[in-house]
Enzyme design. Structure first.
Site, PDB file in Angstrom:
ATOM      1  N   TYR A 155      54.002  36.764  25.691  1.00 15.89           N
ATOM      2  CA  TYR A 155      54.474  36.297  24.386  1.00 15.89           C
ATOM      3  C   TYR A 155      53.449  36.594  23.289  1.00 15.89           C
ATOM      4  O   TYR A 155      53.799  37.058  22.196  1.00 15.89           O
ATOM      5  CB  TYR A 155      54.757  34.793  24.471  1.00 15.89           C
ATOM      6  CG  TYR A 155      55.390  34.180  23.253  1.00 15.89           C
ATOM      7  CD1 TYR A 155      56.754  34.325  23.003  1.00 15.89           C
ATOM      8  CD2 TYR A 155      54.631  33.422  22.366  1.00 15.89           C
ATOM      9  CE1 TYR A 155      57.339  33.734  21.892  1.00 15.89           C
ATOM     10  CE2 TYR A 155      55.212  32.821  21.257  1.00 15.89           C
ATOM     11  CZ  TYR A 155      56.571  32.991  21.025  1.00 15.89           C
ATOM     12  OH  TYR A 155      57.140  32.399  19.922  1.00 15.89           O
ATOM     13  N   LYS A 159      54.109  38.977  20.090  1.00 14.81           N
ATOM     14  CA  LYS A 159      54.026  38.460  18.729  1.00 14.81           C
ATOM     15  C   LYS A 159      52.936  39.165  17.923  1.00 14.81           C
ATOM     16  O   LYS A 159      53.067  39.328  16.697  1.00 14.81           O
ATOM     17  CB  LYS A 159      53.790  36.943  18.749  1.00 14.81           C
ATOM     18  CG  LYS A 159      55.013  36.147  19.217  1.00 14.81           C
ATOM     19  CD  LYS A 159      56.250  36.488  18.396  1.00 14.81           C
ATOM     20  CE  LYS A 159      57.404  35.525  18.641  1.00 14.81           C
ATOM     21  NZ  LYS A 159      58.620  35.907  17.880  1.00 14.81           N
TER      22      LYS A 159
END
Length: 254
Positions: A155, A159
Site C-alpha cells: 500500500y 501510494k
C-alpha cells in the site's frame, strides 16, 4: 463554476462508500454531474440516488478499474449519458496488509493493480476528453502511508507511486489546460478503517482515539475533510495549482 464553461462532468472511482462517496456528493453539490464508479453497480446506484434526492445529477456505473475493456466502456457510457468527463478523481483502492516476510505475491499485485493500474487506465481513458475540451482536473488519492507504514509495504509503495504518477501527469498534460494533483489523507473514519480495526482485533473507537491522540488537531478525519480539498482542486479556480501533493492529515507532514 463559470457559467460560460457549462456543467462539468466528474467521475469518482471507488465512489460507492467512504471517501469516494463523500467526494462524489460534494462535487454534485458544487454543480457537477457525477458518475459514481465502483465494482458494485447497485452500491454506486444507491449513492447516485442519494445525490439525486438532494437535487444533484448522478449516474451509478459498475466497472473494474483494472480491466481496460471495462474502463473504456464505462468512460464511454459516462460521456454518452452525462457528457465529456473532464474531472476525474482516482480514489479506488484496496488494502491487503501484511508484514513483508508474510506477504504473498497476490497481495502485492492486487494492491498495485487497483491503485496504480486502475488510475493509469482511468486517466488514459479520460484524458482524451480533457485535452479535446482544453480543460481537465485530475485528483489522485495518495496517503500518509506513502511515507512508510509498518505492515503496508504494498500500500505504501502504491501510494508513493500515485505521487510520482500525479507529478508526471501535471508535466505532460498542463499545456492542454489539465491539472493533476494528489490528496494524501491521514486517518479518516471510513468503512475501510473500521474493517482494519476489526482485522487487528481492536475496537474501532479505540483505534480512532489513538489516531486522534497523534493528530495536531486532536481529532480524526472524516470523508468530508477530503471532499473539501477535492472540491477546490477540481474547481475552475485551481487552474494554477498542479503537480502538488496535499496532506490532509490533521498534522504537519513532510
Amino acid at each position: 463554476m463559470n457559467p460560460e464553461q457549462g456543467r462539468r462532468v466528474a467521475i469518482v472511482t471507488g465512489g460507492a462508500r467512504g471517501i469516494g462517496a463523500g467526494i462524489a456528493t460534494r462535487l454534485a453539490a458544487d454543480g457537477m454531474a457525477v458518475a459514481v464508479l465502483d465494482l458494485d453497480e447497485d452500491a454506486c446506484r444507491a449513492v447516485a440516488e442519494r445525490i439525486s434526492v438532494d437535487g444533484g445529477e448522478a449516474l451509478g456505473v459498475g466497472a473494474d478499474v483494472t480491466d481496460p475493456a471495462q474502463v473504456d466502456a464505462a468512460v464511454e457510457r459516462v460521456a454518452e449519458e452525462l457528457g465529456a468527463p473532464t474531472v476525474l478523481v482516482n480514489n479506488a483502492g484496496i488494502i491487503r496488509d501484511n508484514l513483508l516476510f508474510k506477504m504473498d505475491v497476490s497481495e502485492w499485485d492486487a494492491v498495485m493493480n487497483v491503485h496504480l493500474r486502475g488510475a493509469f487506465l482511468m486517466t488514459k481513458a479520460c484524458q482524451a476528453y480533457m485535452t479535446r475540451e482544453k480543460f481537465g482536473r485530475i485528483v489522485n488519492l495518495s496517503s500518509t502511508s506513502a511515507q512508510g507504514n509498518r505492515g503496508q509495504v504494498n500500500y505504501s509503495a502504491a501510494k508513493a507511486g500515485m505521487q510520482g504518477f500525479t507529478k508526471t501527469l501535471a508535466i505532460e498534460l498542463g499545456k492542454f489546460g489539465v491539472t493533476a494533483n494528489a490528496i494524501a489523507p491521514g486517518f479518516i473514519e471510513t468503512e475501510m478503517t473500521a474493517e482494519t480495526a476489526e482485522r487487528i482485533g481492536v475496537e474501532f473507537e479505540q483505534l480512532k482515539k489513538a489516531a486522534a491522540g497523534k493528530a495536531a488537531v486532536a481529532r480524526t478525519g472524516k470523508p468530508e475533510d477530503i471532499a473539501h480539498t477535492a472540491s477546490f482542486l477540481a474547481s475552475e479556480g485551481a487552474g494554477f495549482v498542479t503537480g502538488q501533493v496535499i496532506y490532509v492529515a490533521g498534522s504537519p507532514c513532510d
